[in-house]
Design a protein around this motif. Structure first.
Motif, PDB file in Angstrom:
ATOM      1  N   ILE A 107     -26.906  32.891-128.094  1.00 16.92           N
ATOM      2  CA  ILE A 107     -27.756  31.702-128.009  1.00 16.92           C
ATOM      3  C   ILE A 107     -28.066  31.162-129.400  1.00 16.92           C
ATOM      4  CG2 ILE A 107     -29.940  32.986-128.033  1.00 16.92           C
ATOM      5  CD1 ILE A 107     -29.176  29.861-125.903  1.00 16.92           C
ATOM      6  N   ASN A 108     -27.974  32.018-130.412  1.00 12.48           N
ATOM      7  CA  ASN A 108     -28.258  31.580-131.786  1.00 12.48           C
ATOM      8  C   ASN A 108     -27.144  30.708-132.368  1.00 12.48           C
ATOM      9  OD1 ASN A 108     -26.364  33.626-131.982  1.00 12.48           O
ATOM     10  ND2 ASN A 108     -27.265  34.549-133.807  1.00 12.48           N
ATOM     11  N   ARG A 109     -26.082  30.500-131.609  1.00  8.07           N
ATOM     12  CA  ARG A 109     -24.980  29.654-132.083  1.00  8.07           C
ATOM     13  C   ARG A 109     -25.220  28.178-131.763  1.00  8.07           C
ATOM     14  NH1 ARG A 109     -19.562  32.806-130.311  1.00  8.07           N
ATOM     15  NH2 ARG A 109     -18.614  30.935-131.240  1.00  8.07           N
ATOM     16  N   PHE A 110     -26.445  27.869-131.389  1.00  6.71           N
ATOM     17  CA  PHE A 110     -26.863  26.486-131.188  1.00  6.71           C
ATOM     18  C   PHE A 110     -27.983  26.181-132.188  1.00  6.71           C
ATOM     19  CE2 PHE A 110     -25.213  28.038-127.169  1.00  6.71           C
ATOM     20  CZ  PHE A 110     -24.383  27.001-126.751  1.00  6.71           C
ATOM     21  N   PRO A 111     -27.655  26.087-133.466  1.00  9.77           N
ATOM     22  CA  PRO A 111     -28.669  26.015-134.531  1.00  9.77           C
ATOM     23  C   PRO A 111     -29.563  24.788-134.483  1.00  9.77           C
ATOM     24  CG  PRO A 111     -26.506  25.476-135.400  1.00  9.77           C
ATOM     25  CD  PRO A 111     -26.287  25.984-134.011  1.00  9.77           C
ATOM     26  N   LYS A 112     -29.147  23.736-133.777  1.00  8.39           N
ATOM     27  CA  LYS A 112     -29.950  22.512-133.718  1.00  8.39           C
ATOM     28  C   LYS A 112     -30.904  22.476-132.534  1.00  8.39           C
ATOM     29  CE  LYS A 112     -26.569  19.596-136.122  1.00  8.39           C
ATOM     30  NZ  LYS A 112     -25.789  18.329-136.065  1.00  8.39           N
ATOM     31  N   LEU A 113     -30.930  23.540-131.745  1.00  8.27           N
ATOM     32  CA  LEU A 113     -31.764  23.543-130.542  1.00  8.27           C
ATOM     33  C   LEU A 113     -33.239  23.353-130.868  1.00  8.27           C
ATOM     34  CD1 LEU A 113     -30.538  26.233-127.979  1.00  8.27           C
ATOM     35  CD2 LEU A 113     -30.699  23.763-127.686  1.00  8.27           C
ATOM     36  N   ARG A 114     -33.846  22.390-130.189  1.00  4.08           N
ATOM     37  CA  ARG A 114     -35.281  22.120-130.306  1.00  4.08           C
ATOM     38  C   ARG A 114     -35.995  22.442-129.003  1.00  4.08           C
ATOM     39  NH1 ARG A 114     -36.044  17.176-129.941  1.00  4.08           N
ATOM     40  NH2 ARG A 114     -37.833  16.798-131.279  1.00  4.08           N
ATOM     41  N   TYR A 115     -35.258  22.351-127.906  1.00  2.35           N
ATOM     42  CA  TYR A 115     -35.854  22.416-126.570  1.00  2.35           C
ATOM     43  C   TYR A 115     -34.979  23.313-125.691  1.00  2.35           C
ATOM     44  CZ  TYR A 115     -37.553  20.426-122.078  1.00  2.35           C
ATOM     45  OH  TYR A 115     -38.073  20.240-120.818  1.00  2.35           O
ATOM     46  N   LEU A 116     -35.578  24.341-125.082  1.00  5.02           N
ATOM     47  CA  LEU A 116     -34.830  25.293-124.274  1.00  5.02           C
ATOM     48  C   LEU A 116     -35.636  25.634-123.026  1.00  5.02           C
ATOM     49  CD1 LEU A 116     -32.243  26.951-124.157  1.00  5.02           C
ATOM     50  CD2 LEU A 116     -33.368  28.715-125.523  1.00  5.02           C
ATOM     51  N   ASP A 117     -35.070  25.334-121.859  1.00  2.00           N
ATOM     52  CA  ASP A 117     -35.786  25.510-120.593  1.00  2.00           C
ATOM     53  C   ASP A 117     -34.992  26.424-119.663  1.00  2.00           C
ATOM     54  OD1 ASP A 117     -37.260  25.333-118.289  1.00  2.00           O
ATOM     55  OD2 ASP A 117     -37.402  23.150-118.271  1.00  2.00           O
ATOM     56  N   PHE A 118     -35.557  27.606-119.391  1.00  2.00           N
ATOM     57  CA  PHE A 118     -34.954  28.569-118.479  1.00  2.00           C
ATOM     58  C   PHE A 118     -35.901  28.875-117.313  1.00  2.00           C
ATOM     59  CE2 PHE A 118     -32.182  29.769-122.081  1.00  2.00           C
ATOM     60  CZ  PHE A 118     -30.974  29.924-121.423  1.00  2.00           C
ATOM     61  N   HIS A 119     -36.853  28.024-117.034  1.00  3.99           N
ATOM     62  CA  HIS A 119     -37.824  28.367-115.988  1.00  3.99           C
ATOM     63  C   HIS A 119     -37.136  28.503-114.624  1.00  3.99           C
ATOM     64  CE1 HIS A 119     -38.511  24.878-113.305  1.00  3.99           C
ATOM     65  NE2 HIS A 119     -38.455  24.082-114.351  1.00  3.99           N
ATOM     66  N   THR A 120     -37.665  29.416-113.824  1.00  3.71           N
ATOM     67  CA  THR A 120     -37.176  29.688-112.470  1.00  3.71           C
ATOM     68  C   THR A 120     -35.734  30.183-112.485  1.00  3.71           C
ATOM     69  OG1 THR A 120     -38.635  27.893-111.716  1.00  3.71           O
ATOM     70  CG2 THR A 120     -37.148  28.824-110.097  1.00  3.71           C
ATOM     71  N   ASN A 121     -35.557  31.347-113.097  1.00  5.17           N
ATOM     72  CA  ASN A 121     -34.311  32.093-113.056  1.00  5.17           C
ATOM     73  C   ASN A 121     -34.648  33.552-112.749  1.00  5.17           C
ATOM     74  OD1 ASN A 121     -31.661  30.559-113.886  1.00  5.17           O
ATOM     75  ND2 ASN A 121     -33.263  29.660-115.168  1.00  5.17           N
ATOM     76  N   LYS A 122     -33.822  34.484-113.206  1.00  2.00           N
ATOM     77  CA  LYS A 122     -34.056  35.914-112.942  1.00  2.00           C
ATOM     78  C   LYS A 122     -33.967  36.717-114.241  1.00  2.00           C
ATOM     79  CE  LYS A 122     -32.210  35.663-108.240  1.00  2.00           C
ATOM     80  NZ  LYS A 122     -31.278  36.267-107.248  1.00  2.00           N
ATOM     81  N   ILE A 123     -34.412  36.116-115.313  1.00  2.00           N
ATOM     82  CA  ILE A 123     -34.271  36.708-116.644  1.00  2.00           C
ATOM     83  C   ILE A 123     -35.279  37.840-116.857  1.00  2.00           C
ATOM     84  CG2 ILE A 123     -34.447  36.219-119.115  1.00  2.00           C
ATOM     85  CD1 ILE A 123     -33.596  33.299-118.334  1.00  2.00           C
ATOM     86  N   GLU A 124     -34.794  38.964-117.376  1.00  2.00           N
ATOM     87  CA  GLU A 124     -35.641  40.140-117.598  1.00  2.00           C
ATOM     88  C   GLU A 124     -35.946  40.387-119.070  1.00  2.00           C
ATOM     89  OE1 GLU A 124     -33.739  43.449-115.757  1.00  2.00           O
ATOM     90  OE2 GLU A 124     -33.918  42.649-113.725  1.00  2.00           O
ATOM     91  N   ARG A 125     -35.171  39.772-119.941  1.00  2.00           N
ATOM     92  CA  ARG A 125     -35.332  40.060-121.376  1.00  2.00           C
ATOM     93  C   ARG A 125     -34.991  38.839-122.207  1.00  2.00           C
ATOM     94  NH1 ARG A 125     -32.315  41.619-125.798  1.00  2.00           N
ATOM     95  NH2 ARG A 125     -30.383  41.242-124.636  1.00  2.00           N
ATOM     96  N   ILE A 126     -35.758  38.638-123.276  1.00  2.00           N
ATOM     97  CA  ILE A 126     -35.456  37.587-124.248  1.00  2.00           C
ATOM     98  C   ILE A 126     -34.684  38.234-125.389  1.00  2.00           C
ATOM     99  CG2 ILE A 126     -36.406  35.831-125.782  1.00  2.00           C
ATOM    100  CD1 ILE A 126     -38.963  35.918-124.145  1.00  2.00           C
ATOM    101  N   PRO A 127     -33.471  37.772-125.685  1.00  2.00           N
ATOM    102  CA  PRO A 127     -32.711  38.391-126.785  1.00  2.00           C
ATOM    103  C   PRO A 127     -33.346  38.085-128.134  1.00  2.00           C
ATOM    104  CG  PRO A 127     -31.598  36.409-126.025  1.00  2.00           C
ATOM    105  CD  PRO A 127     -32.734  36.653-125.062  1.00  2.00           C
ATOM    106  N   GLU A 128     -33.232  39.020-129.046  1.00  2.00           N
ATOM    107  CA  GLU A 128     -33.804  38.834-130.374  1.00  2.00           C
ATOM    108  C   GLU A 128     -33.200  37.631-131.083  1.00  2.00           C
ATOM    109  OE1 GLU A 128     -33.326  42.443-132.513  1.00  2.00           O
ATOM    110  OE2 GLU A 128     -34.527  43.636-131.110  1.00  2.00           O
TER     111      GLU A 128
END
Length: 257
Positions: free
Chosen positions: A69-90
């Motif tokens: 996910i860090n290969r998107f260096p220009k990211l300002r806005y990231l929306d993952f609401h309502t999924n099944k995610i258990e961990r946020i990667p460092e």
């Protein structure tokens, strides 16, 4: 027999589909909207679109945010609401320009929150509501630019004062957490108007069995004021089409950079 598209493996997103889902926001940013498409895995094809500034993968079936996910260096806005995610990667903490991060209505626990969150120096909005977090990393208290923090419907028993004293924090939602001691300077009511309306299922998008299940859980939930009063957690899993009623006009609630 060839595999059907979608199903247990989720919908496959091609680069062409991704490009067709690109939009330009009201403030001129490139936004990739892949929300509510039955996606089970983060689409690797969008690595060819690393200059995008906003990604919306909400209301899908994603279990993991990839380390790349860090290969998107220009990211300002990231929306993952309502999924099944258990961990946020460092690695998500390397997105130095990120100002909006929504991970609400997932399966996050305390162990899934990296201490490296402190690196997100420009973060304005962080939504961790509707998860299973029991204890907050005190590093969140170093996010000096944070204006909105959603922590509703978790298992939090204590709020670190360092977080409630953040200098620019204007909206804090901690509703329905089993606090064991009185909390100082924690607002007793929700001040983020839109946050409670993001996770209601649209009737016309649900099959009849799913609609009945949703209504049962809603009725049970409406009778309690604190999540600790429930004998069991509300269960909205297994719905055919996970979705929300987020406002159509996103410009009316987006936080300006």
């Amino acid at each position: 027999m060839p595999k059907k598209k979608g199903g247990a493996q989720g919908k496959k997103i091609t680069l062409k589909m991704a490009k067709n889902s690109m939009k330009i926001t009201v403030d001129g940013k490139r936004r990739l909207d892949l929300s509510n498409m039955g996606i089970a895995n983060f689409p690797k094809c969008i690595l060819k679109l690393t200059d995008i500034e906003e990604i919306d993968l909400s209301r899908n079936l994603i279990k993991k945010i990839p380390d790349f996910i860090n290969r998107f260096p220009k990211l300002r806005y990231l929306d993952f609401h309502t999924n099944k995610i258990e961990r946020i990667p460092e690695t998500i903490c390397q997105l130095e320009l990120l100002y909006y991060l929504d991970l609400s209505n997932n399966k996050l626990t305390t162990d899934g929150l990296p201490a490296e969150l402190t690196q997100l120096k420009n973060l304005r909005v962080l939504n961790l509501g509707l998860n299973s977090v029991e204890m907050l990393p005190t590093t969140i208290g170093t996010l000096k630019e944070l204006k909105e923090l959603g922590l509703f419907d978790n298992r939090i028993t204590y709020m670190p004062e360092k977080i409630t004293k953040l200098p620019k924090l204007k909206h804090l939602n901690v509703l329905r957490n089993p606090f064991t001691t009185p909390q100082i300077d924690v607002e007793p009511i929700d001040t983020i108007d839109r946050i409670e309306n993001l996770y209601l299922a649209r009737r016309h998008m649900l099959c009849r069995p799913c609609l009945k299940k949703c209504q049962r859980e809603r009725d049970k939930w409406s009778k309690v004021k604190n999540i600790s009063d429930l004998e069991e957690e509300p269960d909205f899993t297994g719905l055919i089409s996970p979705n929300s009623v987020a406002k159509q006009d996103e410009a009316s609630w987006r936080v300006s950079n």
